[in-house]
Design a protein around this motif. Structure first.
Motif, PDB file in Angstrom:
ATOM      1  N   THR A 127       0.984  -1.000   0.045  1.00  0.00           N
ATOM      2  CA  THR A 127       0.111   0.037   0.151  1.00  0.00           C
ATOM      3  C   THR A 127       0.979   1.524   0.045  1.00  0.00           C
ATOM      4  O   THR A 127       0.646   2.223  -0.832  1.00  0.00           O
ATOM      5  CB  THR A 127      -1.035   0.065   1.360  1.00  0.00           C
ATOM      6  N   THR A 128       1.864   1.277   0.888  1.00  0.00           N
ATOM      7  CA  THR A 128       2.781   2.359   0.858  1.00  0.00           C
ATOM      8  C   THR A 128       3.524   2.699  -0.463  1.00  0.00           C
ATOM      9  O   THR A 128       3.303   3.964  -0.994  1.00  0.00           O
ATOM     10  CB  THR A 128       3.981   2.235   2.022  1.00  0.00           C
ATOM     11  N   VAL A 129       4.044   1.559  -0.993  1.00  0.00           N
ATOM     12  CA  VAL A 129       4.607   1.983  -2.289  1.00  0.00           C
ATOM     13  C   VAL A 129       3.784   2.212  -3.414  1.00  0.00           C
ATOM     14  O   VAL A 129       3.974   3.092  -4.209  1.00  0.00           O
ATOM     15  CB  VAL A 129       5.332   0.620  -2.448  1.00  0.00           C
ATOM     16  N   ASN A 130       2.677   1.449  -3.661  1.00  0.00           N
ATOM     17  CA  ASN A 130       1.782   1.995  -4.609  1.00  0.00           C
ATOM     18  C   ASN A 130       1.027   3.392  -4.688  1.00  0.00           C
ATOM     19  O   ASN A 130       0.952   4.239  -5.547  1.00  0.00           O
ATOM     20  CB  ASN A 130       0.835   0.783  -5.089  1.00  0.00           C
ATOM     21  N   LEU A 131       0.731   3.611  -3.514  1.00  0.00           N
ATOM     22  CA  LEU A 131       0.164   5.068  -3.040  1.00  0.00           C
ATOM     23  C   LEU A 131       1.171   6.130  -3.498  1.00  0.00           C
ATOM     24  O   LEU A 131       0.926   7.063  -4.078  1.00  0.00           O
ATOM     25  CB  LEU A 131      -0.504   5.126  -1.685  1.00  0.00           C
ATOM     26  N   ALA A 132       2.293   5.859  -2.912  1.00  0.00           N
ATOM     27  CA  ALA A 132       3.434   7.116  -3.138  1.00  0.00           C
ATOM     28  C   ALA A 132       3.516   6.938  -4.604  1.00  0.00           C
ATOM     29  O   ALA A 132       3.806   8.244  -5.119  1.00  0.00           O
ATOM     30  CB  ALA A 132       4.796   6.665  -2.458  1.00  0.00           C
ATOM     31  N   VAL A 133       3.808   6.008  -5.392  1.00  0.00           N
ATOM     32  CA  VAL A 133       4.006   5.938  -6.879  1.00  0.00           C
ATOM     33  C   VAL A 133       2.771   6.744  -7.585  1.00  0.00           C
ATOM     34  O   VAL A 133       3.128   7.760  -8.309  1.00  0.00           O
ATOM     35  CB  VAL A 133       4.312   4.511  -7.200  1.00  0.00           C
ATOM     36  N   ALA A 134       1.546   6.148  -7.269  1.00  0.00           N
ATOM     37  CA  ALA A 134       0.508   6.903  -7.821  1.00  0.00           C
ATOM     38  C   ALA A 134       0.519   8.425  -7.603  1.00  0.00           C
ATOM     39  O   ALA A 134       0.204   9.004  -8.640  1.00  0.00           O
ATOM     40  CB  ALA A 134      -0.767   6.242  -7.180  1.00  0.00           C
ATOM     41  N   LEU A 135       0.501   8.792  -6.409  1.00  0.00           N
ATOM     42  CA  LEU A 135       0.681  10.317  -6.300  1.00  0.00           C
ATOM     43  C   LEU A 135       1.947  10.890  -6.764  1.00  0.00           C
ATOM     44  O   LEU A 135       1.789  12.168  -7.404  1.00  0.00           O
ATOM     45  CB  LEU A 135       0.632  10.702  -4.794  1.00  0.00           C
ATOM     46  N   ALA A 136       2.996  10.478  -6.935  1.00  0.00           N
ATOM     47  CA  ALA A 136       4.367  10.949  -7.508  1.00  0.00           C
ATOM     48  C   ALA A 136       3.824  11.039  -8.893  1.00  0.00           C
ATOM     49  O   ALA A 136       4.481  12.158  -9.621  1.00  0.00           O
ATOM     50  CB  ALA A 136       5.334  10.456  -7.097  1.00  0.00           C
ATOM     51  N   LEU A 137       3.491  10.049  -9.632  1.00  0.00           N
ATOM     52  CA  LEU A 137       3.167  10.093 -11.029  1.00  0.00           C
ATOM     53  C   LEU A 137       2.299  11.366 -11.520  1.00  0.00           C
ATOM     54  O   LEU A 137       2.053  11.551 -12.505  1.00  0.00           O
ATOM     55  CB  LEU A 137       2.611   8.789 -11.638  1.00  0.00           C
ATOM     56  N   HIS A 138       1.386  11.763 -10.359  1.00  0.00           N
ATOM     57  CA  HIS A 138       0.345  12.630 -11.066  1.00  0.00           C
ATOM     58  C   HIS A 138       0.592  14.141 -10.062  1.00  0.00           C
ATOM     59  O   HIS A 138      -0.265  14.521  -9.559  1.00  0.00           O
ATOM     60  CB  HIS A 138      -1.037  12.061 -10.503  1.00  0.00           C
ATOM     61  N   GLY A 139       1.914  14.524 -10.114  1.00  0.00           N
ATOM     62  CA  GLY A 139       2.129  15.830  -9.769  1.00  0.00           C
ATOM     63  C   GLY A 139       2.248  16.081  -8.247  1.00  0.00           C
ATOM     64  O   GLY A 139       2.786  17.338  -7.885  1.00  0.00           O
ATOM     65  N   ASN A 140       2.649  15.037  -7.244  1.00  0.00           N
ATOM     66  CA  ASN A 140       2.780  15.478  -5.825  1.00  0.00           C
ATOM     67  C   ASN A 140       4.414  14.922  -5.345  1.00  0.00           C
ATOM     68  O   ASN A 140       4.900  14.091  -6.170  1.00  0.00           O
ATOM     69  CB  ASN A 140       1.797  14.399  -4.977  1.00  0.00           C
ATOM     70  N   ARG A 141       4.893  15.792  -4.636  1.00  0.00           N
ATOM     71  CA  ARG A 141       6.240  15.571  -4.147  1.00  0.00           C
ATOM     72  C   ARG A 141       5.863  14.528  -2.894  1.00  0.00           C
ATOM     73  O   ARG A 141       5.429  14.936  -1.831  1.00  0.00           O
ATOM     74  CB  ARG A 141       6.994  16.549  -3.738  1.00  0.00           C
ATOM     75  N   VAL A 142       6.586  13.290  -3.169  1.00  0.00           N
ATOM     76  CA  VAL A 142       6.383  12.265  -1.996  1.00  0.00           C
ATOM     77  C   VAL A 142       7.728  11.579  -1.365  1.00  0.00           C
ATOM     78  O   VAL A 142       8.712  11.466  -2.469  1.00  0.00           O
ATOM     79  CB  VAL A 142       5.603  11.061  -2.622  1.00  0.00           C
ATOM     80  N   LEU A 143       7.629  11.429  -0.190  1.00  0.00           N
ATOM     81  CA  LEU A 143       8.893  10.949   0.543  1.00  0.00           C
ATOM     82  C   LEU A 143       8.390   9.708   1.045  1.00  0.00           C
ATOM     83  O   LEU A 143       7.560   9.747   1.815  1.00  0.00           O
ATOM     84  CB  LEU A 143       9.174  11.777   1.321  1.00  0.00           C
ATOM     85  N   VAL A 144       9.064   8.448   0.826  1.00  0.00           N
ATOM     86  CA  VAL A 144       8.656   7.029   1.707  1.00  0.00           C
ATOM     87  C   VAL A 144       9.773   6.953   2.567  1.00  0.00           C
ATOM     88  O   VAL A 144      10.913   7.009   2.158  1.00  0.00           O
ATOM     89  CB  VAL A 144       8.562   6.031   0.606  1.00  0.00           C
ATOM     90  N   VAL A 145       9.181   6.956   3.893  1.00  0.00           N
ATOM     91  CA  VAL A 145      10.307   6.449   5.047  1.00  0.00           C
ATOM     92  C   VAL A 145       9.969   4.909   5.327  1.00  0.00           C
ATOM     93  O   VAL A 145       8.901   4.802   5.927  1.00  0.00           O
ATOM     94  CB  VAL A 145      10.079   7.374   6.170  1.00  0.00           C
ATOM     95  N   ASP A 146      11.067   4.007   5.013  1.00  0.00           N
ATOM     96  CA  ASP A 146      11.055   2.904   5.485  1.00  0.00           C
ATOM     97  C   ASP A 146      11.398   2.449   6.701  1.00  0.00           C
ATOM     98  O   ASP A 146      12.648   2.789   7.075  1.00  0.00           O
ATOM     99  CB  ASP A 146      11.864   2.010   4.388  1.00  0.00           C
ATOM    100  N   LEU A 147      10.270   2.109   7.634  1.00  0.00           N
ATOM    101  CA  LEU A 147      10.722   2.176   8.991  1.00  0.00           C
ATOM    102  C   LEU A 147      10.667   0.632   9.347  1.00  0.00           C
ATOM    103  O   LEU A 147      10.895   0.305  10.639  1.00  0.00           O
ATOM    104  CB  LEU A 147       9.839   2.958  10.016  1.00  0.00           C
ATOM    105  N   ASP A 148      10.693  -0.153   8.542  1.00  0.00           N
ATOM    106  CA  ASP A 148      10.615  -1.926   8.847  1.00  0.00           C
ATOM    107  C   ASP A 148      12.066  -2.427   8.381  1.00  0.00           C
ATOM    108  O   ASP A 148      12.733  -2.390   7.550  1.00  0.00           O
ATOM    109  CB  ASP A 148       9.507  -2.263   8.050  1.00  0.00           C
TER     110      ASP A 148
END
Length: 292
Positions: free
Chosen positions: A50-71
């Protein structure tokens, strides 16, 4: 599109919409950064996916996105094809040694506007090391607040536990997104998570809000999936996204190629569902000033 159009044409149209090669389709951008912690102490419910796919979807559509991997398993780093072998600067360095987040964040190849702070195996020891650190619960919050660039979204992928790493994520976030799989044990253990979120809200982060519930691994052929969906919608009401993520082999295959399902098979049902979920999160955030 006409109903008698062949499925292949529909799939191609979906793929173009999701990959957005022209950059013309823009998802609404929030007026302030949204820090979203993706949490559920149950393993295998689709947190990282969910984290990865939501982040990619938002980034592909004009949003600046940071993913912090805490696992400590580093699965989000794998899914975004970001190096996270031993020795790579990672989120552990930020938590324990106060290294600025900007120094460990890596640009995700092929996805403009998307960055990832990886997790290496070093993070496995962080729970123990944090115990003796001053202000141990707010280390991640300080690191995120200290980042010189402002992101539209920061997604924090939590480990499947309720330890100090997850508490750091809950302190750093304004919103919690809980993925719930459409399985028999779905709601078991959720009480414990909600109790922990309430404790963090009372003592450490009064603005924390469970803003979003996402149903994952939905199998439309079973009555059980319907029953779980109804239970979750009755319990959480408007917090549950209308978009539901189906069981989809493409979603499961994508990480083995170091990709999200968005880029691996953008015409697939899984990609479409995550695109719809991302759009819903973006629209809800704008309509309600940041939290759904």
């Amino acid at each position: 599109m006409d109903e008698d159009d062949p499925p292949l044409a529909m799939e191609a149209l979906r793929a173009v919409q999701i990959l957005n090669p022209s950059g013309e389709i823009i998802m609404p951008r929030p007026d302030h950064p949204r820090v979203i912690c993706v949490a559920n102490q149950k393993g295998g419910v689709g947190k990282t996916t969910t984290t990865v796919n939501l982040a990619v979807a938002l980034a592909l559509h004009g949003n600046r996105v940071l993913v912090v991997d805490l696992d400590p398993q580093g699965n989000a780093s794998t899914g975004l094809n970001v190096p996270h072998h031993a020795g790579v600067p990672d989120v552990y360095d930020c938590l324990i040694d106060n290294v600025p987040l900007a120094e460990v964040a890596q640009a995700v190849e092929g996805i403009p506007n998307l960055f990832c702070v990886p997790a290496t195996i070093d993070l496995a020891g962080a729970e123990i090391e944090l115990v003796s650190v001053v202000a141990r619960e707010s280390r991640l919050q300080r690191a995120i607040n200290g980042h010189p660039e402002k992101f539209d979204y920061v997604f924090i992928d939590c480990p499947p536990s309720l330890g100090l790493l997850t508490v750091n994520a809950l302190c750093a976030a304004q919103e919690v997104l809980i993925p719930i799989q459409c399985e028999y044990y779905a709601l078991e253990g959720l009480n414990q998570l909600i109790n922990n979120i309430n404790l963090v809200r009372q003592h450490l982060n009064p603005t924390l809000d469970v803003s979003t519930i996402l149903l994952t691994m939905y199998d439309r052929r079973t009555r059980l999936a319907d029953a779980v969906e109804q239970d979750v919608r009755n319990h959480f009401g408007a917090k549950v996204l209308n978009a539901v993520i189906p069981r989809n082999v493409r979603v499961s295959e994508a990480p083995s190629y170091g990709q999200s399902v968005m880029t691996y098979d953008p015409g697939s049902r899984g990609a479409t569902s995550y695109f719809e979920a991302a759009l819903e999160i973006a629209v809800r955030g704008v309509n309600t000033g940041g939290t759904a």
